[in-house]
Design a protein around this motif. Structure first.
Motif, PDB file in Angstrom:
ATOM      1  N   GLN A  41       0.837  -1.197   0.000  1.00 58.58           N
ATOM      2  CA  GLN A  41       0.000   0.000   0.000  1.00 58.58           C
ATOM      3  C   GLN A  41       0.875   1.251   0.000  1.00 58.58           C
ATOM      4  O   GLN A  41       1.987   1.240   0.504  1.00 58.58           O
ATOM      5  N   VAL A  42       0.347   2.311  -0.580  1.00 61.11           N
ATOM      6  CA  VAL A  42       0.989   3.617  -0.501  1.00 61.11           C
ATOM      7  C   VAL A  42       0.323   4.363   0.644  1.00 61.11           C
ATOM      8  O   VAL A  42      -0.882   4.575   0.630  1.00 61.11           O
ATOM      9  N   GLN A  79      -0.631   7.334   3.525  1.00 56.82           N
ATOM     10  CA  GLN A  79      -0.983   8.743   3.465  1.00 56.82           C
ATOM     11  C   GLN A  79       0.254   9.628   3.641  1.00 56.82           C
ATOM     12  O   GLN A  79       0.373  10.673   3.001  1.00 56.82           O
ATOM     13  N   GLU A 137       3.302   8.911   2.739  1.00 55.22           N
ATOM     14  CA  GLU A 137       4.058   8.878   1.488  1.00 55.22           C
ATOM     15  C   GLU A 137       3.415   9.786   0.437  1.00 55.22           C
ATOM     16  O   GLU A 137       4.118  10.500  -0.295  1.00 55.22           O
ATOM     17  N   MET A 138       2.097   9.768   0.375  1.00 51.41           N
ATOM     18  CA  MET A 138       1.400  10.639  -0.568  1.00 51.41           C
ATOM     19  C   MET A 138       1.579  12.103  -0.179  1.00 51.41           C
ATOM     20  O   MET A 138       1.754  12.964  -1.051  1.00 51.41           O
ATOM     21  N   ILE A 177      -3.816  12.567  -8.796  1.00 49.30           N
ATOM     22  CA  ILE A 177      -3.423  11.878  -7.564  1.00 49.30           C
ATOM     23  C   ILE A 177      -2.955  10.460  -7.892  1.00 49.30           C
ATOM     24  O   ILE A 177      -1.967   9.966  -7.338  1.00 49.30           O
ATOM     25  N   ALA A 178      -3.669   9.806  -8.813  1.00 43.83           N
ATOM     26  CA  ALA A 178      -3.281   8.449  -9.218  1.00 43.83           C
ATOM     27  C   ALA A 178      -1.895   8.450  -9.856  1.00 43.83           C
ATOM     28  O   ALA A 178      -1.096   7.536  -9.633  1.00 43.83           O
ATOM     29  N   ARG A 230       0.649   8.685  -7.170  1.00 43.30           N
ATOM     30  CA  ARG A 230       0.746   7.450  -6.400  1.00 43.30           C
ATOM     31  C   ARG A 230       1.503   6.364  -7.162  1.00 43.30           C
ATOM     32  O   ARG A 230       2.270   5.596  -6.568  1.00 43.30           O
ATOM     33  N   PHE A 281       4.145   3.441  -5.665  1.00 42.50           N
ATOM     34  CA  PHE A 281       3.740   2.039  -5.620  1.00 42.50           C
ATOM     35  C   PHE A 281       4.735   1.174  -6.381  1.00 42.50           C
ATOM     36  O   PHE A 281       5.161   0.118  -5.901  1.00 42.50           O
TER      37      PHE A 281
END
Length: 449
Positions: free
Chosen positions: A374-375, A377, A379-380, A409-410, A413, A417
């Motif tokens: 998972q990525v 929050q 990291e984002m 946003i994708a 991410r 990932f």
């Protein structure tokens, strides 16, 4: 709801979904019940409008809402029921017969629609412990450190006007000039107050050589030739002359490499500056090493995983690549012939790149899903802050852009990932460090040149 498979060809699927008129009617009545207490019409008290009157006024639009919501819910349910993993958003097709549509809208017929989509292929992941990879690594030697220090010296070099000096390599010459081809000035061929450091090769071949020995106040005509591969096609390979007026000749004043030099660059001492430079070079070497072993890993993953690719995913990826390539050529004023290939050859090459990207994307996605990667929050948040720092004074606009654009946003991410999945696989693979020199470490791959 009835779901019937009408097509199963490779990764392509088509389903016919039928929702009974009774269920549609119940949904419509429920929607009507939701609004009846809120509607206020002229001649009626709020909440007292007769249902039949509501149907007469709002019936068609409400039924449209009900059908849209029903299609969205039932299409998702059909996929979940069949445990399908669509590669793209399913295409929904309603009956073309207008009379049939009218019957559905009036509640006299079942809702029927077709779903067309491609499913993700089944991917049987290999045992990553079987992978054997080489990671090129290089030591930071004294020459690399001195070269980096010398670059800092060059960037810190200033120039002092030298009256009566004949310009030599390394001197800065300030000139006005007008370029001509066949005796006629050409667009973009003139400049005023232009600084040229002789010997750096900043202008077309022959131009800087023609300025050697000039003095301030001198006027001279310099002959030079544009390279055959010059980006501006109208000038490529052309002989030109430049009427030059020399305004200034200045000599370089290089700083001495000592503690004072280091302090001017923000370091405590020359020794500390060397440490900082060494650390920076080490980071660059580590990044290059990482890129090499990652490339080797992706090559192996692509080679060892064979499966059919969803055609639409490949086509979309190819179209994105092709659009970028053609726009780049157009901006540079070049053609595929200039690149030594035909358009068809280029398309074939870039389609293979598209297929590679899609295959690796599916493999990495499968690895990440099975490993539960998972990525976070945090990291984002760090990635978003890094993006905002690239636009000083506009940070708020950057944050607002990402808040309003889920697709952006994708994209933010995705690389996080990917790197986490790569780390996961490398941790299981057998990776052996291989000592190389700097040139080998930074040597581009054949398809990167």
């Amino acid at each position: 709801m009835q779901v019937t498979e009408t097509l199963s060809d490779g990764l392509k699927r088509q389903l016919k979904v039928v929702v009974g008129a009774g269920e549609i009617g119940a949904r419509f009545d429920a929607r009507l019940d939701e609004i009846k207490d809120r509607v206020q019409l002229k001649g009626f008290r709020k909440g007292k409008v007769p249902v039949q009157h509501l149907k007469k006024i709002f019936g068609r639009s409400l039924m449209g809402e009900v059908l849209q919501q029903t299609i969205e819910e039932k299409s998702r349910a059909a996929l979940e029921e069949r445990k399908e993993r669509p590669a793209i958003q399913p295409r929904i097709e309603l009956p073309e017969d207008q009379q049939e549509i009218e019957k559905v809208l009036s509640g006299q017929a079942d809702l029927s629609f077709d779903m067309s989509f491609e499913v993700l292929p089944e991917i049987n992941l290999i045992d990553f412990s079987e992978l054997k990879l080489e990671r090129p690594v290089a030591d930071v030697d004294g020459k690399s450190i001195e070269d980096a220090i010398n670059q800092l010296v060059e960037r810190s070099t200033t120039f002092e006007t030298a009256e009566g000096r004949a310009a030599e390599d390394g001197d800065r010459v300030t000139i006005d000039f007008v370029g001509k081809i066949d005796g006629e000035p050409f667009e973009g061929g003139a400049g005023e107050g232009v600084n040229i450091v002789l010997g750096q090769g900043g202008f077309i071949p022959g131009f800087e050589d023609g300025l050697k020995g000039v003095k301030a106040g001198e006027e001279r005509t310099v002959a030079a030739k544009f390279p055959d591969d010059y980006p501006e096609k109208s000038l490529a390979g052309k002989e030109a002359t430049f009427d030059v007026k020399v305004k200034e000749v200045a000599v370089p004043k290089r700083p001495e490499v000592n503690d004072e030099f280091a302090k001017n660059l923000g370091a405590e001492s020359l020794e500390k500056l060397r440490e900082l430079v060494t650390e920076q070079i080490k980071r660059e070497y580590d990044q290059a090493s990482r890129a090499k072993v990652k490339r080797a890993l992706l090559d192996e993953l692509e080679k060892r995983h064979g499966f059919d690719l969803p055609p639409t995913l490949v086509e979309r990826e190819f179209e994105a690549i092709w659009r970028q390539v053609t726009q780049g050529l157009e901006q540079a004023g070049r053609t595929f012939e200039d690149e030594g290939k035909t358009e068809e050859q280029a398309k074939e090459e870039y389609r293979k790149i598209a297929e590679r990207r899609v295959r690796l994307g599916l493999i990495l996605g499968e690895v990440g899903e099975k490993a539960g990667i998972q990525v976070t929050q945090d990291e984002m948040r760090r990635a978003l802050m890094e993006q905002a720092r690239r636009f000083p004074g506009q940070e708020r606009l950057v944050y607002e852009f990402y808040e309003k654009n889920p697709g952006a946003i994708a994209e933010l991410r995705a690389p996080i990932f990917e790197e986490k999945v790569v780390d996961h696989v490398l941790a299981q693979a057998k990776v052996e460090d291989k000592k190389v020199d700097r040139e080998e470490l930074f040597k581009p791959e054949p398809d990167e040149e």
